[in-house]
Motif scaffolding. Structure first.
Motif, PDB file in Angstrom:
ATOM      1  N   HIS A 303      38.256  44.102  39.180  1.00 36.53           N
ATOM      2  CA  HIS A 303      38.081  43.934  40.616  1.00 36.53           C
ATOM      3  C   HIS A 303      36.742  43.274  40.927  1.00 36.53           C
ATOM      4  CE1 HIS A 303      41.408  45.429  42.836  1.00 36.53           C
ATOM      5  NE2 HIS A 303      41.362  46.682  42.374  1.00 36.53           N
ATOM      6  N   ILE A 304      36.748  42.409  41.915  1.00 37.66           N
ATOM      7  CA  ILE A 304      35.508  41.845  42.456  1.00 37.66           C
ATOM      8  C   ILE A 304      35.268  42.520  43.802  1.00 37.66           C
ATOM      9  CG2 ILE A 304      34.305  39.741  43.195  1.00 37.66           C
ATOM     10  CD1 ILE A 304      36.252  38.197  41.357  1.00 37.66           C
ATOM     11  N   LEU A 305      34.115  43.156  43.928  1.00 36.11           N
ATOM     12  CA  LEU A 305      33.803  43.956  45.108  1.00 36.11           C
ATOM     13  C   LEU A 305      32.619  43.347  45.856  1.00 36.11           C
ATOM     14  CD1 LEU A 305      33.847  47.408  43.258  1.00 36.11           C
ATOM     15  CD2 LEU A 305      35.793  46.263  44.350  1.00 36.11           C
ATOM     16  N   GLY A 320      38.423  40.281  45.594  1.00 29.92           N
ATOM     17  CA  GLY A 320      39.081  39.395  44.650  1.00 29.92           C
ATOM     18  C   GLY A 320      39.356  40.116  43.352  1.00 29.92           C
ATOM     19  N   ILE A 321      39.931  39.373  42.401  1.00 26.70           N
ATOM     20  CA  ILE A 321      40.277  39.989  41.127  1.00 26.70           C
ATOM     21  C   ILE A 321      40.160  38.952  40.014  1.00 26.70           C
ATOM     22  CG2 ILE A 321      42.766  39.482  41.223  1.00 26.70           C
ATOM     23  CD1 ILE A 321      43.172  42.389  40.160  1.00 26.70           C
ATOM     24  N   TYR A 322      39.745  39.443  38.845  1.00 21.37           N
ATOM     25  CA  TYR A 322      39.673  38.598  37.656  1.00 21.37           C
ATOM     26  C   TYR A 322      40.856  38.918  36.767  1.00 21.37           C
ATOM     27  CZ  TYR A 322      38.184  37.046  33.010  1.00 21.37           C
ATOM     28  OH  TYR A 322      38.135  36.473  31.762  1.00 21.37           O
ATOM     29  N   SER A 328      40.810  33.745  34.895  1.00 22.22           N
ATOM     30  CA  SER A 328      40.439  33.101  36.161  1.00 22.22           C
ATOM     31  C   SER A 328      40.308  34.149  37.256  1.00 22.22           C
ATOM     32  CB  SER A 328      41.481  32.056  36.564  1.00 22.22           C
ATOM     33  OG  SER A 328      42.738  32.689  36.798  1.00 22.22           O
ATOM     34  N   VAL A 329      39.655  33.756  38.345  1.00 23.47           N
ATOM     35  CA  VAL A 329      39.476  34.664  39.469  1.00 23.47           C
ATOM     36  C   VAL A 329      40.258  34.147  40.665  1.00 23.47           C
ATOM     37  CG1 VAL A 329      37.199  35.454  38.742  1.00 23.47           C
ATOM     38  CG2 VAL A 329      37.376  33.484  40.248  1.00 23.47           C
ATOM     39  N   SER A 330      40.671  35.065  41.497  1.00 23.96           N
ATOM     40  CA  SER A 330      41.308  34.708  42.770  1.00 23.96           C
ATOM     41  C   SER A 330      40.771  35.669  43.827  1.00 23.96           C
ATOM     42  CB  SER A 330      42.834  34.813  42.669  1.00 23.96           C
ATOM     43  OG  SER A 330      43.227  36.124  42.280  1.00 23.96           O
ATOM     44  N   PHE A 331      40.724  35.182  45.063  1.00 27.53           N
ATOM     45  CA  PHE A 331      40.152  35.981  46.139  1.00 27.53           C
ATOM     46  C   PHE A 331      41.197  36.230  47.213  1.00 27.53           C
ATOM     47  CE2 PHE A 331      36.571  34.142  43.959  1.00 27.53           C
ATOM     48  CZ  PHE A 331      35.659  35.184  43.924  1.00 27.53           C
ATOM     49  N   TYR A 332      41.066  37.370  47.839  1.00 26.76           N
ATOM     50  CA  TYR A 332      42.043  37.797  48.826  1.00 26.76           C
ATOM     51  C   TYR A 332      41.839  37.055  50.148  1.00 26.76           C
ATOM     52  CZ  TYR A 332      42.261  41.660  45.468  1.00 26.76           C
ATOM     53  OH  TYR A 332      42.357  42.400  44.319  1.00 26.76           O
ATOM     54  N   LYS A 333      42.926  36.537  50.676  1.00 29.81           N
ATOM     55  CA  LYS A 333      42.838  35.835  51.958  1.00 29.81           C
ATOM     56  C   LYS A 333      42.708  36.805  53.130  1.00 29.81           C
ATOM     57  CE  LYS A 333      45.429  31.796  50.401  1.00 29.81           C
ATOM     58  NZ  LYS A 333      46.616  30.926  50.622  1.00 29.81           N
TER      59      LYS A 333
END
Length: 729
Positions: A303-305, A320-322, A328-333
């Motif tokens: 998790h990216i916090l 977001g999450i790795y 790769s990483v993606s971020f929550y819209k």
């Protein structure tokens, strides 16, 4: 251990403790499953062959950091870590990983209590993105030092461990030296990475038959379980299941061999090998997500916090999450990252170059002054050509005067060429401009000073001649001296250009942060330079200085010569002194204020214009004044002679009958225009011509009247126009 047989160990949760226990477990042939010991030292399979985790290791956190860095195109970061066995190995691996991915680590600091020095290093290196691997107390001290040093604001971003408890930045210890608000100001909106389980999931059924939400509801309802560290509870719960399932699988495998776990002892390597393989092949749905291993590493997304505004929540917010599989990483819209400046920070910030140019006002003023100087020089040039046969100009060597004027024009052109730096010049044109500035000023100096030097040498040679033989120095000899000096300059320039050609160089004057944190404003100055520039300039300056000193000596030696035919000798001497002084001033200005572009330009241009103009005026204004005085003297003599002659004529004509005397007066009148002609004055070229002409016409009218009344047989005064064709062109 008594009669109880131990097959494995759950824990410890602290890495340093796990390292010590792990060594013991190896000797006792025991498996270990820790819920949170993330130290990379535990990845050493030689020392810890039976160590596993239900969480991920620091190495995977470091991989997630690199993925975030690459996602935002950051290429320059700082790493600060606590100098201990728990953090230093992870930091070293992280730095190596960054370098492998072409990310510059502008500052890497291992600290114990040197917080102020660490912050100073950050500021000196201009870091923007800071990754911290620290305990909470150390981070509080570091944040306080950063606040005091001004290392905070919307251009800085911290990335810290995700295991920090909520509101860790609230300060209760006065030894920290800062308030909670001050600490929050530093770490505002910081990012963190942490394990990715979702305790609120009430849909996914785990191996226990319960959803993660129900498992945590059980923990909350059990009075023996604390309400803190919910993450730790989940990973501890899964650690128990990991070891239990591996033991079950091992027992099933042993039964195929007519054995069981009851046969296990602390030196049985065969059973331990089967248990080790069972742990590696573990796969089930736990409360922290799907549990499986790649070798001995738990495979789990990260998790990216982000720390939200204090008014919104005290808990870190997932943004977001790795993905461990795709790296790769993606971020929550629906819950995007909040950037303090409203835009994604850049690291390093993009540098916007502001080129320091000469002020347009200063350039315009000096260009106009130089243009006026060129026009004046052209005027003197025309005057010198038209009157080259006059005595005053002829004695001063008019041909050498023309060479001097050309040198002055070249010096003025150099000022205009300098003015081109008010605009950005293309690199290919800048090299030409660099060479032109040096060539023009040196060539102009040589022509001007060489001419003065040659004149002074001639005067010195004539008046220091101690022989009875007259010294005759021709113009071509003086011009040859100037040509020789010019040839030396050209030879130096050719060699210079071939060996070390002048090129455009860049000097950074200052760098400051822009209003937009993504940019830095860099003030730069482009100038002309080359390798061994000091050597070439010294060569030219030494030659010029020797000539200046020698010329000054000659000027001093001839300072008392005051002959009408050589009336410019003292002005030549003054011009040489003038050039010497302004060359020194110009050289000092060039060396001391080069970075201050407009100031340097104004000082150097002022020296060139003042020196050139003064020299030119000193040499030609006296000649023009001498010519004007000569014309006034001739005109006055002509007028007085004409009046006196007419008066004498009247008296002789009316009172005397002596015919021979009258004829003598007639002869004088006939010679009057020729006397004027012999003075080499061109009447037609000057203002007073018309007035004089009219006076002679009036005299002729009076003579006609007198002739009729007295009946004397005399002719009129010859008109000035009768002799115009005989005057100088």
């Amino acid at each position: 251990m008594g009669n109880t047989k131990i097959y494995g160990v759950i824990g410890p949760i602290i890495s340093s403790v796990a390292e010590a226990v792990g060594l013991t477990a190896k000797n006792w042939n025991l498996a270990m499953v820790s819920p949170s010991a993330i130290s990379v030292l535990l990845n050493d399979r030689q020392k810890y062959p039976y160590f596993y985790r239900s969480s991920i290791s620091d190495d995977l956190y470091m991989e997630s950091y690199v993925a975030i860095i690459k996602h935002f195109n950051w290429t320059d970061v700082a790493v600060v870590y606590e100098a201990s066995t728990s953090y230093s190995p992870s930091a070293s691996n992280f730095i190596l990983l960054l370098e492998k991915n072409n990310v510059t680590v502008s500052s890497s600091q291992g600290i114990l209590h040197t917080y102020d020095e660490t912050v100073k290093n950050f500021k000196d290196n201009g870091v923007r993105i800071i990754f911290g691997l620290l305990q909470i107390t150390a981070m509080q001290h570091l944040a306080c030092a950063a606040y005091k040093a001004g290392l905070y604001g919307n251009k800085y971003l911290w990335v810290l461990p995700g295991w920090y408890y909520n509101a860790w930045y609230e300060i209760s210890d006065p030894k920290i030296g800062c308030t909670t608000d001050q600490i929050y100001e530093v770490i505002n909106h910081y990012l963190a990475t942490y394990r990715s389980f979702n305790r609120y999931d009430n849909k996914t059924e785990t191996i226990s038959g319960k959803t993660p939400w129900k498992v945590f509801q059980y923990f909350r309802s059990n009075s023996l379980v604390t309400h803190n560290h919910d993450h730790m509870k989940g990973y501890t719960y899964d650690a128990v299941w990991i070891l239990a399932m591996a033991l079950n699988k091992t027992d099933a495998e042993l039964k195929k061999r007519n054995q069981s776990l009851l046969d296990f002892n602390y030196s049985d390597k065969a059973i331990m090998a089967i248990l080790n393989e069972s742990l590696t092949n573990t796969s089930f749905n736990g409360v922290t997500g799907h549990v499986c291993y790649d070798g001995f590493e738990r495979i789990e997304d990260v998790h990216i916090l982000q720390l939200p505004d204090r008014n919104d929540s005290l808990e870190m917010v997932p943004v977001g999450i790795y993905d461990i599989q795709s790296k790769s990483v993606s971020f929550y819209k629906d819950n995007p990252i909040t950037w303090p400046a409203g835009v994604i920070p850049k690291s390093p910030p993009e540098v916007l170059e502001v080129r320091q140019l000469i002020s347009y006002t200063a350039g315009f003023i000096f260009a106009c002054l130089a243009t006026c100087g060129i026009i004046t020089a052209i005027g003197f040039f025309i005057f010198n050509i038209l009157h080259k046969n006059q005595k005053q100009l002829k004695l001063s060597c008019p041909r050498l005067n023309n060479v001097l004027i050309i040198g002055c024009i070249i010096c003025y052109l150099d000022v205009i060429v300098f003015t081109f730096e008010t605009a950005k010049i293309a690199r290919r044109h800048m090299q030409i401009l660099c060479q032109a500035k040096i060539w023009l000023i040196c060539t102009g100096f040589t022509l001007v000073y060489g001419s003065l030097f040659a004149k002074t040498w001639r005067i010195h040679k004539i008046f220091t001649n101690k022989t009875s033989k007259a010294v005759a120095i021709k113009d071509w000899q003086l011009i040859a001296i100037v040509c020789m000096l010019l040839f030396i300059d050209i030879l130096i320039f050719i060699i210079w250009n071939q060996v070390n050609p002048m090129e455009e160089k860049r000097y950074i004057i200052s760098t400051k942060d822009g209003v937009d944190p993504r940019y830095k404003i860099q003030s730069v100055y482009y100038f002309c330079s080359c390798e061994n520039l000091a050597v070439w300039l010294a060569t030219i300056c030494v030659i010029k200085f020797v000539l200046l000193v020698f010329g000054s000596f000659l000027a001093f030696e001839t300072r008392n010569i005051n002959i009408t035919g050589l009336n410019d000798s003292k002005y030549i001497a003054f011009s040489i002194y003038n050039i010497l002084i302004f060359c020194i001033l110009g050289l000092i200005a060039f060396i001391t204020v080069t970075v201050q572009v407009t100031t340097s330009y104004c000082l150097i241009s002022s020296c060139i214009i003042i020196c050139t103009t003064t020299t030119m005026l000193m040499l030609f204004v006296p000649k023009i004044l001498a010519w004007k005085n000569q014309w006034n003297h001739v005109h006055q003599n002509l007028q007085l002679t004409a009046i006196a002659t007419v008066a004498a004529y009247n008296e002789k004509c009316l009172a005397s009958s002596n015919v021979k005397e009258v004829e003598k007066l007639q002869s004088v009148l006939q010679q009057l225009p020729h006397l004027v002609v012999n003075n080499k004055i061109t009447y037609k070229k000057y203002k007073r011509y018309h007035k004089l002409h009219q006076e002679l016409v009036n005299l002729n009218i009076k003579l006609k009247t007198m002739k009729q009344e007295s009946k004397c047989g005399l002719s009129e005064i010859p008109s000035i126009t009768d002799s115009q064709q005989k005057l100088d062109p």
